[in-house]
Design a protein around this motif. Structure first.
Motif, PDB file in Angstrom:
ATOM      1  N   THR A   1      -5.677   7.484   4.797  1.00 52.16           N
ATOM      2  CA  THR A   1      -4.287   7.553   5.266  1.00 52.16           C
ATOM      3  C   THR A   1      -3.824   6.165   5.681  1.00 52.16           C
ATOM      4  OG1 THR A   1      -4.916   7.966   7.565  1.00 52.16           O
ATOM      5  CG2 THR A   1      -4.695   9.889   6.126  1.00 52.16           C
ATOM      6  N   LEU A   2      -2.487   6.001   5.716  1.00 53.48           N
ATOM      7  CA  LEU A   2      -1.924   4.716   6.142  1.00 53.48           C
ATOM      8  C   LEU A   2      -2.294   4.398   7.579  1.00 53.48           C
ATOM      9  CD1 LEU A   2       1.674   4.734   4.599  1.00 53.48           C
ATOM     10  CD2 LEU A   2      -0.322   3.457   3.825  1.00 53.48           C
TER      11      LEU A   2
ATOM     12  N   ILE B   1       0.864  -1.186   0.000  1.00 57.89           N
ATOM     13  CA  ILE B   1       0.000   0.000   0.000  1.00 57.89           C
ATOM     14  C   ILE B   1       0.897   1.231   0.000  1.00 57.89           C
ATOM     15  CG2 ILE B   1      -1.845   1.249   1.174  1.00 57.89           C
ATOM     16  CD1 ILE B   1      -2.483  -1.393   2.637  1.00 57.89           C
ATOM     17  N   ARG B   2       0.595   2.174  -0.881  1.00 60.20           N
ATOM     18  CA  ARG B   2       1.377   3.416  -0.954  1.00 60.20           C
ATOM     19  C   ARG B   2       0.468   4.618  -0.677  1.00 60.20           C
ATOM     20  NH1 ARG B   2       3.051   7.436  -4.690  1.00 60.20           N
ATOM     21  NH2 ARG B   2       1.602   6.671  -6.266  1.00 60.20           N
ATOM     22  N   SER B   3       0.955   5.545   0.134  1.00 63.60           N
ATOM     23  CA  SER B   3       0.222   6.779   0.459  1.00 63.60           C
ATOM     24  C   SER B   3       0.710   7.919  -0.424  1.00 63.60           C
ATOM     25  CB  SER B   3       0.414   7.136   1.936  1.00 63.60           C
ATOM     26  OG  SER B   3      -0.129   8.409   2.206  1.00 63.60           O
TER      27      SER B   3
ATOM     28  N   LEU C   1      -4.713   6.615  -1.013  1.00 70.02           N
ATOM     29  CA  LEU C   1      -4.001   5.360  -0.833  1.00 70.02           C
ATOM     30  C   LEU C   1      -4.060   4.582  -2.150  1.00 70.02           C
ATOM     31  CD1 LEU C   1      -5.303   4.247   2.678  1.00 70.02           C
ATOM     32  CD2 LEU C   1      -3.103   5.269   2.135  1.00 70.02           C
TER      33      LEU C   1
ATOM     34  N   SER D   1       5.405   6.297   3.758  1.00 66.67           N
ATOM     35  CA  SER D   1       4.420   6.262   2.678  1.00 66.67           C
ATOM     36  C   SER D   1       4.109   4.846   2.202  1.00 66.67           C
ATOM     37  CB  SER D   1       4.917   7.106   1.497  1.00 66.67           C
ATOM     38  OG  SER D   1       5.139   8.434   1.874  1.00 66.67           O
TER      39      SER D   1
END
Length: 475
Positions: A424-425, A403-405, A410, A442
């Motif tokens: 958000t993460l 998972i990338r922020s 996301l 991130s």
């Protein structure tokens, strides 16, 4: 109240060309805070003035105090819904600003739309399509941001572009083109995005809208970063240094810092990335401080003055009585002291033993409860098969690589597809089982799909390289 802001700003800065730790409070928000204090003083012991309250609300919104802005707007709404003192158009603008301020808050539930629905009712018989266009733009945001139904969002913008208000209002046209550019970036139609964003930039320059220019340049940078043109992306982001940030200074500066961080990471410029990460972290901390303390800043000046005067009178009265009866008070205090000393010596040992036993028992019970809760949490997470996103779609954990922020969004990378949602993460991290860990501010990765780990970062089985950070690396 001013001293609180002075304390908050004196040690943290977001100047673009000045060292991050050297700028004082006087560099920003001084004028706005002086105006707020002046307007509040003018309202003390005076009849309710809706226009001044609206000005205070606007100033609070511009300096990121959303709770205080909402409280000020709502105060006017409570008065105006029964007894109108402002024009019909001003009342519609009030409803619109209430909706925008409310919907900007983190835990806002968009299904409510109370003020937006009231605005829709109030403007249904308007000859102008101004409010219909603005309401449709708010609906577009729900579709684009929360559901990621990009084609439906594109249809919504096409309808807005047919309105007379869009055709005749330069500032609104710039906003819609900005939204359209963002949408094209999500659709990976990068050339169309660049055209729309450049047109938005030129319209914002024409109307002297500095905030619109900043957002256009930021999103031009994002568009180039997504297509991996990092040098061009950095050029757009650096152009924001030349534009005065009149509104939302903190949040805009944080967005710019985060985008620069992503660009420097794309350029593999470690030194610049570390420096930019420090800037972003400080800005993020400052924005969060505002979110936590804005209700405190909203304390009414009239209430402060009245409370302060009451305390002064109370202390003066106490002082006068004490002077008149100081001998009696002295004897009473001495007797109370002797009684307290006797009680302390008499019961010290017994009370101390009881206190220690009670503390030990409480700690033991707390440890037991926390251990049980942690075990239950781990047990529940270990059997979770999927997570549910804000757009109601399900992502199976057995297929999820990482998972990338990216700002407030996301990006979930799975074996077969990529999911994008708002969030958000920190929000999603609590739903994940132990085989997911956060290796970077991130990124969260699934350890089941790690191929190898080297100096560049973590290599996943799909050959994506995930950066790591000293603050989060646990492998």
């Amino acid at each position: 109240m001013r001293h609180l802001f002075l304390l908050l700003f004196s040690t943290i800065t977001f100047g673009q060309n000045i060292p991050i730790d050297s700028v004082s409070y006087d560099c920003f928000y001084k004028k706005e805070m002086q105006t707020i204090v002046r307007l509040k003083k003018e309202l003390v012991n005076k009849d309710f003035d809706a226009l001044k309250q609206l000005k205070i609300a606007e100033l609070y919104a511009n300096i990121n105090c959303e709770d205080s802005a909402y409280a000020s707007y709502y105060r006017v709404f409570e008065k105006e819904k029964t007894k109108k003192t402002i024009s019909t158009e001003q009342y519609k603008e009030l409803l619109f600003q209430l909706h925008r301020t409310e919907s900007s808050k983190h835990n806002y539930t968009k299904d409510r739309r109370v003020f937006l629905n009231q605005l829709k009712t109030a403007s249904k018989n308007d000859r102008s399509d101004k409010w219909r266009a603005k309401i449709e733009n708010e609906n577009f945001k729900d579709i684009y941001v929360d559901s990621s139904k990009y084609n439906l969002a594109l249809e919504k913008i096409n309808l807005i572009q047919k309105t007379n208000f869009y055709k005749n209002n330069t500032e609104f046209r710039a906003v819609i083109l900005l939204n359209l550019g963002n949408l094209y970036t999500s659709l990976e139609k990068f050339d169309l995005s660049e055209n729309a964003l450049n047109e938005s930039l030129q319209l914002s320059k024409k109307s002297n809208d500095n905030t619109g220019q900043l957002y256009a340049l930021i999103n031009l940078g994002v568009n180039e970063r997504v297509r991996r043109n990092y040098a061009k992306a950095l050029s757009y982001l650096k152009q924001t240094n030349k534009i005065t940030k009149e509104k939302y200074h903190l949040k805009i500066s944080r967005i710019i810092a985060f985008q620069k961080l992503l660009v420097y990471e794309g350029l593999n410029d470690t030194v610049a990335s570390i420096k930019q990460e420090k800037r972003y972290t400080k800005l993020d901390s400052l924005v969060n401080d505002f979110a936590k303390n804005s209700n405190f800043y909203e304390i009414d000046v009239k209430y402060q003055t009245k409370e302060k005067n009451a305390k002064i009178n109370q202390l003066n009265d106490l002082e006068n009585r004490f002077v008149r009866n100081k001998i009696l008070y002295g004897i009473l205090i001495f007797l109370i002291f002797l009684l307290a000393l006797y009680s302390f010596i008499r019961w010290k040992r017994v009370d101390e033993k009881k206190r220690i036993l009670a503390l030990e028992k409480e700690k033991a019970e707390q440890v037991t409860i926390e251990t049980i809760e942690e075990l239950e949490t781990v047990k529940k997470k270990s059997i979770i098969e999927y997570v549910v996103l804000k757009n109601k779609s399900q992502v199976h954990l057995e297929d999820l690589f990482y998972i990338r922020s990216d700002d407030h969004y996301l990006e979930l990378i799975t074996k077969n597809k990529k999911e994008i949602t708002r969030g958000t993460l920190k929000e999603i991290e609590g739903q994940l089982p132990p085989n997911f860990f956060r290796c970077h501010k991130s990124y969260i990765v699934n350890t089941n799909f790690i191929k190898t780990n080297n100096t560049k970062g973590i290599v996943m089985q799909n050959n994506d390289i995930i950066p790591t950070s000293r603050n989060y690396r646990t492998l």
